[in-house]
Design an enzyme around this catalytic site. Structure first.
Site, PDB file in Angstrom:
ATOM      1  N   GLU A  28       6.327  -0.171  -1.196  1.00 25.47           N
ATOM      2  CA  GLU A  28       7.100   0.189  -0.024  1.00 25.47           C
ATOM      3  C   GLU A  28       6.242   0.899   1.012  1.00 25.47           C
ATOM      4  O   GLU A  28       6.454   0.754   2.216  1.00 25.47           O
ATOM      5  CB  GLU A  28       8.290   1.062  -0.431  1.00 25.47           C
ATOM      6  CG  GLU A  28       9.339   0.338  -1.261  1.00 25.47           C
ATOM      7  CD  GLU A  28       8.942   0.180  -2.723  1.00 25.47           C
ATOM      8  OE1 GLU A  28       7.941   0.798  -3.149  1.00 25.47           O
ATOM      9  OE2 GLU A  28       9.625  -0.564  -3.455  1.00 25.47           O
ATOM     10  N   PRO A 235      -5.330  -0.680 -13.892  1.00 22.85           N
ATOM     11  CA  PRO A 235      -4.004  -0.264 -14.364  1.00 22.85           C
ATOM     12  C   PRO A 235      -3.148   0.284 -13.232  1.00 22.85           C
ATOM     13  O   PRO A 235      -3.660   0.881 -12.271  1.00 22.85           O
ATOM     14  CB  PRO A 235      -4.319   0.828 -15.391  1.00 22.85           C
ATOM     15  CG  PRO A 235      -5.732   0.543 -15.828  1.00 22.85           C
ATOM     16  CD  PRO A 235      -6.406   0.025 -14.601  1.00 22.85           C
ATOM     17  N   ARG A 236      -1.859   0.075 -13.366  1.00 24.11           N
ATOM     18  CA  ARG A 236      -0.931   0.517 -12.321  1.00 24.11           C
ATOM     19  C   ARG A 236      -0.899   2.035 -12.192  1.00 24.11           C
ATOM     20  O   ARG A 236      -0.858   2.565 -11.089  1.00 24.11           O
ATOM     21  CB  ARG A 236       0.480   0.000 -12.644  1.00 24.11           C
ATOM     22  CG  ARG A 236       1.576   0.467 -11.688  1.00 24.11           C
ATOM     23  CD  ARG A 236       1.426  -0.149 -10.326  1.00 24.11           C
ATOM     24  NE  ARG A 236       2.612   0.100  -9.502  1.00 24.11           N
ATOM     25  CZ  ARG A 236       2.755  -0.387  -8.288  1.00 24.11           C
ATOM     26  NH1 ARG A 236       1.813  -1.137  -7.754  1.00 24.11           N
ATOM     27  NH2 ARG A 236       3.848  -0.134  -7.593  1.00 24.11           N
ATOM     28  N   ASN A 307       3.716  -7.184  -6.361  1.00 18.53           N
ATOM     29  CA  ASN A 307       3.641  -8.158  -5.264  1.00 18.53           C
ATOM     30  C   ASN A 307       2.352  -8.984  -5.332  1.00 18.53           C
ATOM     31  O   ASN A 307       1.263  -8.424  -5.249  1.00 18.53           O
ATOM     32  CB  ASN A 307       3.715  -7.398  -3.937  1.00 18.53           C
ATOM     33  CG  ASN A 307       3.786  -8.308  -2.744  1.00 18.53           C
ATOM     34  OD1 ASN A 307       3.870  -9.529  -2.880  1.00 18.53           O
ATOM     35  ND2 ASN A 307       3.738  -7.733  -1.559  1.00 18.53           N
ATOM     36  N   PRO A 308       2.456 -10.323  -5.437  1.00 17.77           N
ATOM     37  CA  PRO A 308       1.249 -11.155  -5.497  1.00 17.77           C
ATOM     38  C   PRO A 308       0.652 -11.496  -4.140  1.00 17.77           C
ATOM     39  O   PRO A 308      -0.373 -12.172  -4.074  1.00 17.77           O
ATOM     40  CB  PRO A 308       1.760 -12.434  -6.180  1.00 17.77           C
ATOM     41  CG  PRO A 308       3.185 -12.533  -5.748  1.00 17.77           C
ATOM     42  CD  PRO A 308       3.687 -11.104  -5.656  1.00 17.77           C
ATOM     43  N   LEU A 309       1.258 -11.037  -3.058  1.00 17.96           N
ATOM     44  CA  LEU A 309       0.792 -11.481  -1.740  1.00 17.96           C
ATOM     45  C   LEU A 309      -0.593 -10.954  -1.384  1.00 17.96           C
ATOM     46  O   LEU A 309      -1.330 -11.606  -0.640  1.00 17.96           O
ATOM     47  CB  LEU A 309       1.788 -11.071  -0.654  1.00 17.96           C
ATOM     48  CG  LEU A 309       3.047 -11.928  -0.544  1.00 17.96           C
ATOM     49  CD1 LEU A 309       3.947 -11.387   0.553  1.00 17.96           C
ATOM     50  CD2 LEU A 309       2.694 -13.380  -0.268  1.00 17.96           C
ATOM     51  N   GLU A 310      -0.951  -9.771  -1.871  1.00 21.95           N
ATOM     52  CA  GLU A 310      -2.270  -9.239  -1.536  1.00 21.95           C
ATOM     53  C   GLU A 310      -3.368 -10.130  -2.097  1.00 21.95           C
ATOM     54  O   GLU A 310      -4.444 -10.241  -1.504  1.00 21.95           O
ATOM     55  CB  GLU A 310      -2.421  -7.798  -2.033  1.00 21.95           C
ATOM     56  CG  GLU A 310      -1.590  -6.814  -1.239  1.00 21.95           C
ATOM     57  CD  GLU A 310      -1.794  -5.379  -1.692  1.00 21.95           C
ATOM     58  OE1 GLU A 310      -2.248  -5.181  -2.837  1.00 21.95           O
ATOM     59  OE2 GLU A 310      -1.504  -4.467  -0.899  1.00 21.95           O
TER      60      GLU A 310
END
Length: 391
Positions: A28, A235-236, A307-310
């Protein structure tokens, strides 16, 4: 300061701002950053406060926006705490990004006559079922929002079913598509050695347990045949860095942590590195641009998928598990295009990556398809800003 802010106590000096934007965390914040940068181009003196609820989100605000904005942690959702926040900041508008709806926050905006808009809004079918059980609380809250800018027809229909009137709903599209393919260069020192060696980099972004183990098993299977392959794991959550490192270092491969990278004069003494643990924040977006293919985490682990857009805008093919409900429209668009591939085990990862390592043309074509999807979905940002200006 984090804990004090959560109780609406602000030891630091709080600046008044024309706009307050609330984001729950990393994804976000990226949307908010796109909005803020565009708004500042039109109004360079615009004052903005960004609130988050997590330290990870706060770190991302600092990385993406620096001194352009004031950052505060959002207080606990009690009326007097939210009132105190708004009395300090005195915003003329409040924007909430995507899905983080707090009843007392919205109620205080209505009480103080502060327009509040939900931007890049999403509403899953599962969330609708949960909200319907609390309809006496949720419906009045949603009806108090001045406008809801949603990502897709699904989100529009779901908000409509929860009682938001049609005149307060607009399908603006997904701002997450509003990415460019520029990079800051912050990740270049982490990969320069490997790119000079012509390594093929698999970047595993925002991973959760047990995804690191699955990727590790895949790497062990692939590296014997393709020693040029390098797995980079990000890692996240930073609190898991040490745990993931313990897992990796017992695998019988050569492991490196970016926080402990050797000095340049020592690099010639390093062994052939097989896996890199990226144990620092704020570099993942850039790393995709140096990689050859990507795995997007939170998708084999049942977290809804990040999100896979990056990765797509970097022009590389991507892999995800079946848990993609956080970004269903994005994932479906990338799958349909031929950019995003489903993997649910180490064997799936091995098969997919082996194909790309053997067939470079197929890898390049799949990466281009992802970039084309991003390019074809532009426009959400300007539609959203037009609605913000109208309120």
């Amino acid at each position: 300061m984090h804990r004090l802010n959560r109780f609406a106590i602000y030891p630091q000096k709080v600046r008044q701002s024309e706009i307050l934007i609330h984001c729950v965390s990393v994804g976000e914040v990226a949307v908010a950053a796109r909005l803020i940068d565009t708004l500042l181009i039109a109004s360079p003196t615009l004052s903005v406060t960004v609130t988050t609820t997590t330290p990870t989100g706060a770190a991302n605000v600092k990385n993406l926006l620096g001194e352009k904005v004031q950052h505060l942690y959002l207080p606990i959702d009690l009326g007097w705490m939210m009132s105190r926040l708004f009395n300090q900041v005195r915003p003329k508008k409040v924007l909430v990004v995507e899905v983080e709806l707090w009843p007392n926050m919205i109620r205080q905006c209505a009480k103080k006559h502060i327009p509040i808009l939900l931007v890049n809004g999403r509403m899953t079918d599962r969330s609708v079922r949960g909200y319907q059980k609390l309809s006496l609380l949720i419906v009045p809250m949603l009806q108090s929002i001045n406008h809801v800018c949603v990502q897709s027809q699904r989100d529009y229909d779901n908000y409509l079913s929860l009682g938001v009137p049609a005149h307060k709903l607009t399908i603006t599209g997904n701002i997450k598509f509003e990415l460019d393919n520029s990079i800051s260069g912050i990740a270049e020192p982490l990969v320069s050695q490997f790119k000079a060696e012509n390594r093929k980099i698999l970047i595993a972004g925002s991973t959760h347990d047990p995804e690191e183990k699955i990727l590790l098993d895949a790497a062990k299977s692939l590296i014997g045949q393709f020693p040029e392959l390098l797995l980079m794991i990000v890692p996240r959550h930073p609190q898991r860095f040490d745990k993931v490192y313990e897992l990796l270092k017992n695998a019988g491969l050569n492991i490196m942590r970016t926080s402990q990278k050797s000095l340049p004069q020592e690099q010639n003494l390093q062994p052939h590195i097989d896996i890199v643990l990226v144990d620092q924040m704020g570099v993942l977006t850039d790393l995709y641009h140096y990689a050859d293919f990507a795995f997007i985490g939170g998708s084999i682990a049942v977290r809804g998928g990040h999100n896979p857009l990056e990765a797509a805008v970097a022009g590389i093919p991507t892999m995800m598990g079946n848990s993609t409900h956080n970004n269903p429209v994005i994932c479906e668009a990338l799958k349909t295009s031929g950019n995003l591939f489903s993997v649910n085990s180490s064997e799936d990862v091995v098969q997919t990556v082996r194909h790309w390592l053997i067939d470079e043309n197929a890898r390049i074509a799949a990466g281009q398809k992802g970039y084309d999807v991003v390019k074809a979905n532009k426009g959400a940002l300007q539609r959203t800003i037009a609605l913000i200006d109208a309120h």
